[in-house]
Design an enzyme around this catalytic site. Sequence first.
Site, mmCIF file in Angstrom:
data_model
loop_
_atom_site.group_PDB
_atom_site.id
_atom_site.type_symbol
_atom_site.label_atom_id
_atom_site.label_comp_id
_atom_site.label_asym_id
_atom_site.label_seq_id
_atom_site.Cartn_x
_atom_site.Cartn_y
_atom_site.Cartn_z
ATOM 1 N N ASP A 14 0.826 -1.208 0.000
ATOM 2 C CA ASP A 14 0.000 0.000 0.000
ATOM 3 C C ASP A 14 0.860 1.257 0.000
ATOM 4 O O ASP A 14 0.478 2.282 -0.550
ATOM 5 C CB ASP A 14 -0.927 -0.020 1.222
ATOM 6 C CG ASP A 14 -2.072 0.970 1.107
ATOM 7 O OD1 ASP A 14 -2.293 1.496 0.002
ATOM 8 O OD2 ASP A 14 -2.736 1.228 2.110
ATOM 9 N N HIS A 205 -7.313 -0.496 9.499
ATOM 10 C CA HIS A 205 -6.362 0.104 8.554
ATOM 11 C C HIS A 205 -6.734 1.576 8.407
ATOM 12 O O HIS A 205 -7.815 1.885 7.885
ATOM 13 C CB HIS A 205 -6.480 -0.631 7.215
ATOM 14 C CG HIS A 205 -5.642 -0.094 6.105
ATOM 15 N ND1 HIS A 205 -4.592 -0.800 5.568
ATOM 16 C CD2 HIS A 205 -5.698 1.071 5.404
ATOM 17 C CE1 HIS A 205 -4.044 -0.094 4.589
ATOM 18 N NE2 HIS A 205 -4.709 1.053 4.467
ATOM 19 N N CYS A 238 -4.227 5.092 -2.088
ATOM 20 C CA CYS A 238 -4.869 4.232 -3.079
ATOM 21 C C CYS A 238 -4.965 4.951 -4.426
ATOM 22 O O CYS A 238 -5.519 6.055 -4.499
ATOM 23 C CB CYS A 238 -6.269 3.845 -2.598
ATOM 24 S SG CYS A 238 -7.196 2.879 -3.811
#
Length: 305
Positions: A14, A205, A238
């Site tokens: 990520d 998260h 993201c």
Amino acid sequence: MREKVLINDVGPRDGLQNQQRVLRVEQRVQIIRGLLNAGVRSVEAGAFVSPKAVPAMAHTDQVLAGITGDSGVDRQVLIPNAKGYELARDAGANTVVLVICATETMNQRNVRMSVEDSLAQAQGIFQAAQADSIRAVGCIAVAWQCPFEGATDPGKVIDLAGRLFELGADDVNIADTIGAANPMAVRSLMGALAREYGTQRLACHFHDTRALALGNIYAALDAGVRKFDSAIGGIGGCPFAPGATGNAASEDVVMLLEQMGFDTGIDLTALMEVGSMVGSMLDVPTGGRADTWRRLQVEKGAPLT
């Protein structure tokens, strides 16, 4: 004996997936080995996604091959579908993470499927993982707010978590994908999830978009959660969610937990050095919000307490 909290460092996946500079396989392996040497025992090593869509995750099989000799390490990878699962299994991953979004729009943007279709796919993947003795994590993205649909209905998240458990997920990770949650909202949702499903198989998260990640982690701790994702140096974001900036910095999360009396098993000074290395590789500032204070303490030879 201090209570243990598990930190899963998602920096190698990520953290790297949305960076302008794409790292070589050997650099990614070097980061992971640095994390392992600092005491991190769970690492999201990469993702079996399209290298055209996410170039930074190309050759994740080679990254896994570079760390397969490390025993006692949970080598996690993100997968988008059954093909990704097969690649992860063949490459030696211990854990696969399948993301399902709490809103239809985000799920379409992320994997080009409806939520129901994603759940149908999850069933087959979780069954295969169980047969192959691979741990499966269902991650619920945009659990508090979606960049396209706004505030997420907590009831949808609670129901979705239940369905993932029913389908065979070993853990369910509740993700604040764009960093829009606040501690009160976190305490409310995670408290409800804990009452419904217990805390043993829940994780969180958080992104630090609004500088609330540590507060949100504290709220989740208060609700009983003892598993958290974070990223070395606070890198991340993201590519399919506008506004999703860096993750909670592992350095800050470890400092918070250790100062509160929890046991992470992680050497903070060693972790800081990995954060500096990552920043040099990417040519971006890293370190988390308490980095300046920590470095002054290290220079003085003072404890990080």
